[in-house]
Design a protein around this motif. Structure first.
Motif, PDB file in Angstrom:
ATOM      1  N   GLN A   1     -25.820  87.497  -0.833  1.00  9.20           N
ATOM      2  CA  GLN A   1     -26.413  87.601  -2.176  1.00  9.20           C
ATOM      3  C   GLN A   1     -26.501  86.230  -2.846  1.00  9.20           C
ATOM      4  N   ASN A   2     -26.687  85.202  -2.009  1.00  2.17           N
ATOM      5  CA  ASN A   2     -26.747  83.803  -2.474  1.00  2.17           C
ATOM      6  C   ASN A   2     -25.490  83.386  -3.243  1.00  2.17           C
ATOM      7  N   LYS A   3     -24.367  84.044  -2.928  1.00  2.46           N
ATOM      8  CA  LYS A   3     -23.101  83.709  -3.573  1.00  2.46           C
ATOM      9  C   LYS A   3     -21.995  83.425  -2.545  1.00  2.46           C
ATOM     10  N   THR A   4     -22.340  83.491  -1.287  1.00  2.00           N
ATOM     11  CA  THR A   4     -21.313  83.395  -0.245  1.00  2.00           C
ATOM     12  C   THR A   4     -21.272  82.003   0.366  1.00  2.00           C
ATOM     13  N   MET A   5     -20.041  81.501   0.532  1.00  2.00           N
ATOM     14  CA  MET A   5     -19.799  80.240   1.229  1.00  2.00           C
ATOM     15  C   MET A   5     -18.726  80.513   2.272  1.00  2.00           C
TER      16      MET A   5
ATOM     17  N   ARG B   1     -24.552  86.369  16.273  1.00  2.00           N
ATOM     18  CA  ARG B   1     -24.939  87.162  17.427  1.00  2.00           C
ATOM     19  C   ARG B   1     -26.282  87.848  17.276  1.00  2.00           C
ATOM     20  N   LYS B   2     -26.752  88.063  16.041  1.00  2.00           N
ATOM     21  CA  LYS B   2     -28.026  88.758  15.875  1.00  2.00           C
ATOM     22  C   LYS B   2     -29.008  87.975  15.006  1.00  2.00           C
ATOM     23  N   GLN B   3     -28.797  87.926  13.712  1.00  2.00           N
ATOM     24  CA  GLN B   3     -29.829  87.349  12.853  1.00  2.00           C
ATOM     25  C   GLN B   3     -29.241  86.455  11.767  1.00  2.00           C
ATOM     26  N   ILE B   4     -29.940  85.327  11.544  1.00  2.00           N
ATOM     27  CA  ILE B   4     -29.667  84.448  10.414  1.00  2.00           C
ATOM     28  C   ILE B   4     -30.869  84.518   9.494  1.00  2.00           C
ATOM     29  N   ARG B   5     -30.662  84.950   8.267  1.00  2.00           N
ATOM     30  CA  ARG B   5     -31.791  85.121   7.338  1.00  2.00           C
ATOM     31  C   ARG B   5     -31.458  84.457   6.000  1.00  2.00           C
ATOM     32  N   ASN B   6     -32.363  83.583   5.594  1.00  2.00           N
ATOM     33  CA  ASN B   6     -32.237  82.930   4.286  1.00  2.00           C
ATOM     34  C   ASN B   6     -30.858  82.301   4.098  1.00  2.00           C
ATOM     35  N   CYS B   7     -30.459  81.484   5.075  1.00  2.00           N
ATOM     36  CA  CYS B   7     -29.132  80.853   5.040  1.00  2.00           C
ATOM     37  C   CYS B   7     -29.257  79.335   5.152  1.00  2.00           C
ATOM     38  N   LYS B   8     -28.227  78.676   4.718  1.00  2.00           N
ATOM     39  CA  LYS B   8     -28.081  77.240   4.925  1.00  2.00           C
ATOM     40  C   LYS B   8     -26.927  77.056   5.899  1.00  2.00           C
ATOM     41  N   ILE B   9     -27.245  76.414   7.040  1.00  2.00           N
ATOM     42  CA  ILE B   9     -26.258  76.235   8.096  1.00  2.00           C
ATOM     43  C   ILE B   9     -25.955  74.749   8.236  1.00  2.00           C
ATOM     44  N   GLU B  10     -24.657  74.394   8.193  1.00  2.00           N
ATOM     45  CA  GLU B  10     -24.232  73.015   8.431  1.00  2.00           C
ATOM     46  C   GLU B  10     -23.154  73.044   9.512  1.00  2.00           C
ATOM     47  N   THR B  11     -23.448  72.422  10.659  1.00  2.00           N
ATOM     48  CA  THR B  11     -22.522  72.513  11.786  1.00  2.00           C
ATOM     49  C   THR B  11     -22.804  71.415  12.793  1.00  2.00           C
TER      50      THR B  11
ATOM     51  N   GLU C   1     -31.622  87.136  22.193  1.00  2.00           N
ATOM     52  CA  GLU C   1     -32.171  88.132  21.265  1.00  2.00           C
ATOM     53  C   GLU C   1     -31.896  87.791  19.807  1.00  2.00           C
ATOM     54  N   GLY C   2     -31.195  86.697  19.525  1.00  2.00           N
ATOM     55  CA  GLY C   2     -30.919  86.295  18.155  1.00  2.00           C
ATOM     56  C   GLY C   2     -32.164  85.784  17.446  1.00  2.00           C
ATOM     57  N   GLN C   3     -32.128  85.785  16.113  1.00  2.00           N
ATOM     58  CA  GLN C   3     -33.315  85.407  15.335  1.00  2.00           C
ATOM     59  C   GLN C   3     -32.899  84.626  14.091  1.00  2.00           C
ATOM     60  N   ILE C   4     -33.688  83.579  13.792  1.00  2.00           N
ATOM     61  CA  ILE C   4     -33.486  82.787  12.574  1.00  2.00           C
ATOM     62  C   ILE C   4     -34.718  82.952  11.702  1.00  2.00           C
ATOM     63  N   ILE C   5     -34.523  83.345  10.439  1.00  2.00           N
ATOM     64  CA  ILE C   5     -35.629  83.570   9.511  1.00  2.00           C
ATOM     65  C   ILE C   5     -35.328  82.855   8.197  1.00  2.00           C
ATOM     66  N   SER C   6     -36.292  82.047   7.746  1.00  2.00           N
ATOM     67  CA  SER C   6     -36.248  81.430   6.410  1.00  2.00           C
ATOM     68  C   SER C   6     -34.936  80.706   6.147  1.00  2.00           C
ATOM     69  N   SER C   7     -34.501  79.882   7.088  1.00  2.00           N
ATOM     70  CA  SER C   7     -33.210  79.233   6.951  1.00  2.00           C
ATOM     71  C   SER C   7     -33.312  77.731   7.203  1.00  2.00           C
TER      72      SER C   7
ATOM     73  N   ALA D   1     -25.904  86.958   9.394  1.00  2.00           N
ATOM     74  CA  ALA D   1     -25.648  86.163   8.194  1.00  2.00           C
ATOM     75  C   ALA D   1     -26.899  86.183   7.334  1.00  2.00           C
ATOM     76  N   GLN D   2     -26.753  86.595   6.078  1.00  2.00           N
ATOM     77  CA  GLN D   2     -27.903  86.703   5.177  1.00  2.00           C
ATOM     78  C   GLN D   2     -27.530  86.143   3.806  1.00  2.00           C
ATOM     79  N   ASP D   3     -28.437  85.328   3.281  1.00  2.00           N
ATOM     80  CA  ASP D   3     -28.289  84.780   1.918  1.00  2.00           C
ATOM     81  C   ASP D   3     -26.926  84.100   1.740  1.00  2.00           C
ATOM     82  N   SER D   4     -26.553  83.276   2.726  1.00  2.00           N
ATOM     83  CA  SER D   4     -25.224  82.656   2.706  1.00  2.00           C
ATOM     84  C   SER D   4     -25.310  81.196   3.123  1.00  2.00           C
TER      85      SER D   4
END
Length: 539
Positions: free
Chosen positions: A332-336, A362-372, A380-386, A348-351
């Motif tokens: 919900q755009n509030k998770t860190m 393991r499945k989907q990353i949606r609307n996330c910011k990833i730093e690693t 079969e994994g998917q990245i959307i809008s991230s 992971a969604q909105d995080s």
């Protein structure tokens, strides 16, 4: 009356010579005849058995110890107890006390009770301790008959004290929500984890005491009741130290009870959700959450964090370990979510996710910011809008979807930054060398060419040697500097920095200040850095 003859005490104790005169009783003790094992109590028993009722045993003992061989006055003339008085004297004796009374019937006789009579009947009963002479005097002076008095009292033993085990740290807390400075209540913050460091004192023990012995009216010791002893409640990961007077933690962890035992747990297990019942979690070990982390709550730990459910609008941080989420992240755009090592989640969604090593979704990353450092997903994994910021590699399944949504991949220039830091260090050294060379040259210029003194010649040689060393170092650093500048300008080739099974546009890739947009649908490709540019190749 021949008292000595009637008592026959001369025969009983041949080494003592008694003489009774109108002036008093005398005792002669010959040193050579004194037996080594003489016992004053046996002498007293003999006198009592012979019904002497007015002897002073302390004077007799003193005379024997002195053993002068001369006659010594030990008291008044011996007198015998009158048996006719006995029926009027009533004495009841226990180890604790002696109770005495006089029968008024004696008033119809010629007998009169004396202090010596009462002391004698006490001696017959072997009462030697706690005699109340004042009460005896009161009975006789006031001629009190028919009333019972306590005329000898034992000193009772003092019971020992029970052991005391005191908890230094309160284990069973009455948990309450945190009170803010403005008076409001924070229902998410609870002081409900009793954390403890290795070696910290949990509780202390004051041992039981044996008590103090008493003395019966017969002069015998009365044994006290010892205090009850209690052992320290040693449990798992605790130990007793300092003579079993302190209980300390054997590991870092949290306190809990197992029956009477106090234990330290290493892994803190929450058997339910993290919510208003538990409050936020902040623990310096590993944490296992059997349920979910609900909205608005946080979980922080020095060690690993394992969540068997999902996390929703929550903050999760492992300062030195990993975060494993069996379910999904609904941010919900509030998770860190932060981990020094790795993060693993179903979705992971909105995080925002930040890991020092590898993030695995393991499945989907949606609307996330990833730093690693590395991002790993199965085919079969998917990245959307991230947005993905990485320093190692990104292994993806599908990037993007059928609907247009931008996905960004940015290579964090950790290796280039290392080269830049190294270059800055060389520049600093070159600056110092230049200053050193200038200083050495100035010192050489001060020495006059015409000065042929040994001191001047020696000084010139030292300065020239130092100059040669500095200039050689400068030359080597300049060569290394040129190589670094070239490496920074043209980074070494790196293959498969990004790999994907499917790629749907639009995708933006940034590497070493270069950016490339991918606007066509592609499959089975890898994106790397080659010959100073971003290159795409088939896998």
């Amino acid at each position: 009356m021949d008292i000595l003859g009637n008592m026959n005490i001369q025969e009983a104790m041949r080494w003592l010579s008694w003489k009774i005169t109108p002036e008093g009783t005398y005792l002669t003790v010959t040193p050579e005849l004194v037996p080594p094992n003489w016992d004053i109590n046996e002498i007293k028993k003999t006198l009592v058995k012979n019904k002497v009722n007015n002897f002073d045993i302390s004077n007799i003992e003193k005379a024997i110890k002195n053993a002068t061989g001369q006659m010594e006055l030990i008291g008044p003339p011996f007198e015998l107890f009158e048996e006719g008085k006995r029926r009027y004297l009533h004495l009841q004796v226990t180890p604790i006390q002696a109770r005495f009374s006089m029968d008024a019937g004696i008033l119809h006789t010629d007998y009169r009770i004396t202090k010596d009579d009462i002391i004698f009947v006490l001696a017959e009963k072997a009462v030697v301790y706690g005699i109340d002479y004042d009460t005896i005097e009161e009975i006789l002076s006031n001629e009190i008959y028919g009333q019972e008095f306590i005329i000898a009292t034992a000193t009772p033993p003092v019971a020992g004290k029970d052991a005391i085990v005191s908890e230094v740290i309160q284990i069973d807390t009455d948990a309450k929500p945190f009170l803010n400075e403005d008076g409001t209540v924070n229902y998410k913050k609870w002081d409900n984890i009793r954390q403890i460091k290795q070696g910290d004192i949990i509780c202390v023990r004051i041992p039981s005491t044996p008590g103090l012995p008493g003395t019966s009216v017969f002069g015998h010791p009365l044994s006290p009741t010892p205090g009850e002893d209690y052992a320290l409640p040693v449990g798992t990961n605790t130990k007793a130290v300092d003579g079993e007077t302190k209980l300390v933690a054997a590991i870092n962890g949290f306190l809990y009870r197992d029956g009477r035992e106090i234990c330290v747990g290493g892994v803190y297990v929450i058997k339910s959700d993290v919510d208003f019942k538990t409050g936020n979690i902040d623990y310096f070990g590993d944490v296992i959450i059997r349920g979910n982390v609900t909205g608005g709550f946080s979980v922080k730990a020095e060690g690993n964090i394992s969540i068997e459910g999902y996390a929703e609008a929550a903050n999760i941080e492992s300062k030195n370990g990993n975060v494993f989420i069996k379910g999904s992240l609904f941010g919900q755009n509030k998770t860190m979510v932060v981990a020094k090592k790795n993060i693993n989640a179903e979705n992971a969604q909105d995080s925002t996710l930040r890991a020092g090593q590898t993030i695995t979704v393991r499945k989907q990353i949606r609307n996330c910011k990833i730093e690693t450092q590395n991002l790993e997903m199965p085919p079969e994994g998917q990245i959307i809008s991230s947005s993905i910021f990485f320093s190692g590699y990104s292994k993806c399944g599908s990037i993007g979807g059928k609907t247009e949504s931008l996905n960004e991949f940015t290579l964090i220039e950790s290796d280039r930054q290392q080269l830049k830091d190294e270059l800055q260090g060389i520049n600093d050294l070159l600056q110092k060398l230049n200053k050193a060379i200038e200083a050495l040259q100035s010192k050489l210029n001060v020495i006059k060419p015409s000065d042929a003194s040994p001191e001047a010649i020696n000084q010139k040689q030292i300065l020239k040697s130092q100059l040669t060393t500095c200039e050689s170092s400068k030359e080597q650093l300049q060569i290394k500097r040129k190589k670094l500048i070239r490496l920074i300008d043209i980074m070494p080739d790196k293959d498969a920095l990004i790999s994907a099974k499917l790629l749907f546009p639009p995708i933006k890739v940034s590497m070493y200040s270069f950016t490339k947009d991918f606007k066509q649908e592609l499959s089975h490709l890898k994106i790397g850095w080659k010959s100073g540019g971003i290159k795409m190749e088939s896998m």
